[in-house]
Scaffold this active site. Structure first.
Site, PDB file in Angstrom:
ATOM      1  N   GLU A   1       0.832  -1.211   0.000  1.00 57.17           N
ATOM      2  CA  GLU A   1       0.000   0.000   0.000  1.00 57.17           C
ATOM      3  C   GLU A   1       0.866   1.260   0.000  1.00 57.17           C
ATOM      4  O   GLU A   1       0.556   2.243  -0.677  1.00 57.17           O
ATOM      5  CB  GLU A   1      -0.917  -0.021   1.216  1.00 57.17           C
ATOM      6  CG  GLU A   1      -2.215   0.723   0.993  1.00 57.17           C
ATOM      7  CD  GLU A   1      -3.254   0.349   2.048  1.00 57.17           C
ATOM      8  OE1 GLU A   1      -4.140  -0.448   1.727  1.00 57.17           O
ATOM      9  OE2 GLU A   1      -3.164   0.848   3.180  1.00 57.17           O
TER      10      GLU A   1
ATOM     11  N   GLU B   1       2.106   1.666  -3.405  1.00 60.11           N
ATOM     12  CA  GLU B   1       1.019   2.121  -4.283  1.00 60.11           C
ATOM     13  C   GLU B   1       0.766   3.615  -4.082  1.00 60.11           C
ATOM     14  O   GLU B   1       0.572   4.356  -5.046  1.00 60.11           O
ATOM     15  CB  GLU B   1      -0.255   1.308  -3.993  1.00 60.11           C
ATOM     16  CG  GLU B   1      -1.379   1.597  -4.982  1.00 60.11           C
ATOM     17  CD  GLU B   1      -2.645   0.780  -4.709  1.00 60.11           C
ATOM     18  OE1 GLU B   1      -2.639  -0.099  -3.826  1.00 60.11           O
ATOM     19  OE2 GLU B   1      -3.650   1.047  -5.409  1.00 60.11           O
TER      20      GLU B   1
ATOM     21  N   CYS C   1      -8.633  -2.320   3.417  1.00 57.48           N
ATOM     22  CA  CYS C   1      -8.637  -3.577   4.177  1.00 57.48           C
ATOM     23  C   CYS C   1      -9.970  -3.884   4.839  1.00 57.48           C
ATOM     24  O   CYS C   1     -10.193  -4.997   5.282  1.00 57.48           O
ATOM     25  CB  CYS C   1      -7.510  -3.621   5.192  1.00 57.48           C
ATOM     26  SG  CYS C   1      -7.214  -2.098   6.000  1.00 57.48           S
TER      27      CYS C   1
ATOM     28  N   SER D   1      -7.293   1.598  -2.698  1.00 57.79           N
ATOM     29  CA  SER D   1      -6.095   0.823  -3.026  1.00 57.79           C
ATOM     30  C   SER D   1      -6.548  -0.530  -3.564  1.00 57.79           C
ATOM     31  O   SER D   1      -7.601  -1.045  -3.177  1.00 57.79           O
ATOM     32  CB  SER D   1      -5.287   0.640  -1.747  1.00 57.79           C
ATOM     33  OG  SER D   1      -4.506  -0.513  -1.824  1.00 57.79           O
TER      34      SER D   1
ATOM     35  N   LYS E   1     -15.917  -9.979   7.191  1.00 60.20           N
ATOM     36  CA  LYS E   1     -14.814 -10.817   6.691  1.00 60.20           C
ATOM     37  C   LYS E   1     -15.326 -12.182   6.238  1.00 60.20           C
ATOM     38  O   LYS E   1     -14.710 -12.847   5.414  1.00 60.20           O
ATOM     39  CB  LYS E   1     -13.752 -11.001   7.772  1.00 60.20           C
ATOM     40  CG  LYS E   1     -13.036  -9.723   8.173  1.00 60.20           C
ATOM     41  CD  LYS E   1     -11.863  -9.417   7.277  1.00 60.20           C
ATOM     42  CE  LYS E   1     -11.213  -8.107   7.654  1.00 60.20           C
ATOM     43  NZ  LYS E   1     -10.358  -7.587   6.592  1.00 60.20           N
TER      44      LYS E   1
ATOM     45  N   GLU F   1     -16.448 -11.499   2.818  1.00 59.62           N
ATOM     46  CA  GLU F   1     -15.276 -11.156   1.992  1.00 59.62           C
ATOM     47  C   GLU F   1     -14.576 -12.429   1.510  1.00 59.62           C
ATOM     48  O   GLU F   1     -14.208 -12.551   0.342  1.00 59.62           O
ATOM     49  CB  GLU F   1     -14.303 -10.300   2.806  1.00 59.62           C
ATOM     50  CG  GLU F   1     -13.050  -9.918   2.024  1.00 59.62           C
ATOM     51  CD  GLU F   1     -11.928  -9.382   2.931  1.00 59.62           C
ATOM     52  OE1 GLU F   1     -11.862  -9.764   4.109  1.00 59.62           O
ATOM     53  OE2 GLU F   1     -11.111  -8.582   2.437  1.00 59.62           O
TER      54      GLU F   1
ATOM     55  N   GLU G   1     -13.812 -13.117  -6.745  1.00 56.98           N
ATOM     56  CA  GLU G   1     -12.453 -12.844  -7.232  1.00 56.98           C
ATOM     57  C   GLU G   1     -11.388 -13.308  -6.240  1.00 56.98           C
ATOM     58  O   GLU G   1     -10.214 -13.384  -6.575  1.00 56.98           O
ATOM     59  CB  GLU G   1     -12.282 -11.360  -7.595  1.00 56.98           C
ATOM     60  CG  GLU G   1     -12.245 -10.391  -6.436  1.00 56.98           C
ATOM     61  CD  GLU G   1     -13.637 -10.030  -5.909  1.00 56.98           C
ATOM     62  OE1 GLU G   1     -14.624 -10.662  -6.321  1.00 56.98           O
ATOM     63  OE2 GLU G   1     -13.715  -9.122  -5.059  1.00 56.98           O
TER      64      GLU G   1
ATOM     65  N   CYS H   1     -11.481  -1.697  13.847  1.00 61.28           N
ATOM     66  CA  CYS H   1     -11.729  -3.134  14.100  1.00 61.28           C
ATOM     67  C   CYS H   1     -11.931  -3.454  15.577  1.00 61.28           C
ATOM     68  O   CYS H   1     -12.599  -4.433  15.903  1.00 61.28           O
ATOM     69  CB  CYS H   1     -10.572  -3.972  13.593  1.00 61.28           C
ATOM     70  SG  CYS H   1     -10.457  -3.934  11.823  1.00 61.28           S
TER      71      CYS H   1
HETATM   72 FE1  HC1 Z   1      -9.014  -5.602  10.938  1.00 60.71          FE
HETATM   73 FE2  HC1 Z   1      -7.323  -5.908   9.162  1.00 60.71          FE
HETATM   74  S1  HC1 Z   1      -7.113  -4.438  10.844  1.00 60.71           S
HETATM   75  S2  HC1 Z   1      -9.411  -5.229   8.734  1.00 60.71           S
HETATM   76  O1  HC1 Z   1      -9.740  -4.048  11.108  1.00 60.71           O
HETATM   77  O2  HC1 Z   1      -6.641  -4.704   7.834  1.00 60.71           O
HETATM   78  O3  HC1 Z   1     -11.237  -7.578  10.944  1.00 60.71           O
HETATM   79  O4  HC1 Z   1      -8.212  -6.496  13.768  1.00 60.71           O
HETATM   80  O5  HC1 Z   1      -7.698  -8.264  10.682  1.00 60.71           O
HETATM   81  O6  HC1 Z   1      -7.546  -8.296   7.195  1.00 60.71           O
HETATM   82  O7  HC1 Z   1      -4.546  -6.747   9.832  1.00 60.71           O
HETATM   83  C1  HC1 Z   1     -10.457  -6.772  11.021  1.00 60.71           C
HETATM   84  C2  HC1 Z   1      -8.622  -6.119  12.736  1.00 60.71           C
HETATM   85  C3  HC1 Z   1      -7.921  -7.140  10.433  1.00 60.71           C
HETATM   86  C4  HC1 Z   1      -7.406  -7.389   7.930  1.00 60.71           C
HETATM   87  C5  HC1 Z   1      -5.585  -6.490   9.539  1.00 60.71           C
END
Ligand code: HC1
Ligand code: SF4
Length: 578
Positions: free
Chosen positions: A287, A290, A307, A327, A366, A369, A374, A511
């Site tokens: 990132e 980028e 993320c 990103s 998540k 996700e 993809e 998070c």
């Molecule tokens: Fe998160 Fe992440 S910080 S998104 O908030 O970018 O869920 O804890 O795991 O994948 O590292 C969540 C937290 C986590 C991702 C990272």
């Protein structure tokens, strides 16, 4: 100020406050259910639908006392309030008895058993029998999505989820449906959740007092693969887990339990125990590169962090014309899953088809996700199963592990070394701070001596800070909560954004306040303690910049090539679709 009296206590309170707020100041507890006061978000759920907070107003002059709901009744000068009369107590108990009269009687098997606010109130208010047999709802459970289960039969119409979804997150998915006994909250026309524009942020789940909205439970899937001798099961835990999971075992919010977490996962039988923080360090390598690439080549700015999967869904649904802005980095746990299925599999001579990657996340989105086409079609699933902090807590209890008294253990190596930069991903502002720590040194070629960027820290939903890097000054925006994200996205759409980079997290606090974390019942203090713990953990780390992680550098040298290079691009980046 006005003068009032609560249970014989005379007090002065500001004009305009409710009886409930005044009682709070007087340290008199009035039970509530539909009430939800999100102080930091300046949001109060105002429906007054449950009637659990009834109090008695004393009018001895006219001999006409009356019952009122304290959450919506303003205190007025000279008011005398009693919360402890037989009439008030009976009214409150009756409100709960009525709610129970048409509520499914299945506490033993309910996903919210012992976490349900209605159940807790029934105990607190001394309900010993359900005096009426109310009409029952009989809706099928909505199991359509990979993330959220909606059980309308358990909806008590408090509408907290609606406030959260519509006012805080501005997603507009949930609203009241049906009438009388059949009323519940759900997506318009009661379409399945999967067909709505739900982001699966899980904030509705976080505030639902019952089990009308819960996460899809995947613990059985995990037990099954752990008991399959042909499977090599690798687990990774997100940055925000270590500062929250202790709460499920009676520990203070903000207790850092990284070592016990690792030890418990080993005892459960995982073959590899890793840290999503490694994926976060990897994300920063990509990132930060980028960001520099976009700045130096006059490409799309601001760049947005990518993320948070709920935020990604939000932009796909609500701002499809802006898909060039985030990103292209996969999220850290997905990156880590990819590395496990490729590099780790090769190194350890394991068929990737026999590897199962389990992510423990503070996040419900998540789960969805990990099932995005993809991220599943080419090399197979990057991540196979996602469980939340709560689900892991359940599993540790099921396994009979004495979490609190476990010895501290370390994550497996290699791929187990992590930095303070990756830990702070768990809180709002942390991802962009981590990226700046690396971008600074890459742009200037100088050592960054002071790694803490206080201008990027805080808990407020919208923040901004300037960061000087060489002769450039970057203006950084930070949003947590999708309603705040919307404001920044609208500015970008209107070409009015002043930012070079923006971090967005869907959940209030980032998070640490995720929809899969131990329930905090709207208590902001708990989220703040988790945040303090994240920064403590960062300070405790020997390495605090992602590009100094020797195992990350080795991974690039042995396998990935250059950060943001061809192979890294193929494995670690993705695209978005409207
Ligand atoms: Fe998160 Fe992440 S910080 S998104 O908030 O970018 O869920 O804890 O795991 O994948 O590292 C969540 C937290 C986590 C991702 C990272
Ligand atoms: Fe709304 Fe988020 Fe709940 Fe979906 S998960 S209904 S977007 S609050």
């Amino acid at each position: 100020m006005i003068n009032i009296k609560i249970n014989d206590k005379e007090m002065k309170v500001p004009k305009g406050i409710t009886i409930l707020e005044a009682a709070h100041e007087a340290e008199v507890k009035i039970p509530t259910l539909c009430h939800l006061d999100l102080h930091d978000l300046k949001m109060v759920n105002q429906t007054a639908s449950c009637r659990v907070c009834m109090v008695e107003l004393i009018d001895s002059k006219n001999n006409r006392n009356k019952l009122v709901p304290s959450c919506v009744t303003k205190a007025v000068d000279g008011m005398e309030i009693r919360t402890d009369t037989l009439r008030a107590i009976t009214a409150r108990r009756m409100a709960v008895e009525l709610l129970l009269s048409n509520h499914p009687n299945e506490c033993f098997t309910c996903p919210k058993n012992l976490e349900c606010e209605l159940q807790a109130l029934a105990k607190e208010l001394g309900v010993r029998e359900i005096k009426w047999e109310g009409e029952r709802m009989n809706y099928p459970r909505d199991l359509s999505s990979d993330a959220i289960v909606k059980d309308a039969n358990k909806c008590i119409y408090c509408r907290r989820c609606e406030t959260m979804c519509n006012e805080v997150q501005t997603c507009g998915i949930l609203s009241g449906i049906g009438r009388g006994f059949d009323a519940f909250v759900g997506p318009a026309f009661n379409i399945p959740m999967v067909e709505s524009s739900c982001t699966y942020c899980g904030q509705c789940v976080a505030v639902c007092p019952t089990a009308a909205l819960t996460e899809v439970n995947h613990t059985d899937k995990v037990w099954k693969v752990l008991n399959d001798p042909d499977k090599h099961v690798v687990v990774q835990t997100a940055p925000a887990i270590r500062v929250a999971i202790g709460e499920l075992f009676g520990m203070e919010p903000g207790t850092i339990v990284t070592g016990q977490l690792v030890a418990s996962l080993r005892r459960m039988g995982f073959d590899g125990v890793f840290d999503t923080d490694f994926g976060a360090d990897l994300t920063i390598m990509e990132e930060a590169k980028e960001l520099i690439y976009r700045i130096e080549n006059n490409k799309t700015l601001p760049m947005l962090t990518s993320c948070c999967p709920a935020w990604v869904k939000f932009i796909e649904h609500q701002f499809p014309e802006l898909l060039e802005v985030p990103s292209t980095c996969k999220s850290p746990h997905i990156m880590f899953g990819t590395i496990v299925k490729t590099y780790y599999a090769e190194k350890n001579n394991i068929d990737p088809n026999n590897i199962v990657v389990v992510s423990v996340m503070p996040c419900i989105a998540k789960k969805a996700e990990a099932k995005r086409p993809e991220l599943t079609k080419d090399e197979g699933n990057n991540v196979d199963i996602v469980i939340t902090t709560r689900e892991l807590g359940e599993m540790i209890k099921e396994a009979g592990i004495d979490f609190k008294n476990l010895p501290e253990e370390e994550f497996d190596r290699p791929l187990g070394e992590t930095t303070g930069a990756s830990v702070i991903f768990g809180t709002t502002g942390g991802v962009i701070e981590a990226a700046i720590r690396t971008a600074y040194e890459w742009i200037t070629g100088e050592e960054l001596k002071e790694v803490e960027f206080n201008q990027l820290r805080g808990i407020e939903g919208l923040r901004e800070g300037k960061v000087k890097i060489g002769d450039k000054e970057l203006t950084i925006g930070i949003a947590n909560g999708l309603g705040n994200a919307r404001k920044l996205l609208e500015e970008i759409r209107e070409n009015k954004s002043k930012y070079d980079a923006i971090e967005i997290m869907a959940c209030p606090g980032g998070c640490i306040g995720g929809g899969g974390q131990p329930y905090h019942h709207g208590n902001d203090e708990i989220v703040k303690k988790r945040q303090e713990a994240i920064y403590r953990e960062d300070r405790r780390k020997k390495l605090r910049k992602s590009h100094e992680n020797p195992e990350i550098l080795r991974l690039y040298k042995e396998y990935l090539g250059e950060p943001f290079g061809e192979k890294a691009h193929k494995l670690l980046h993705t695209h978005y679709e409207a």
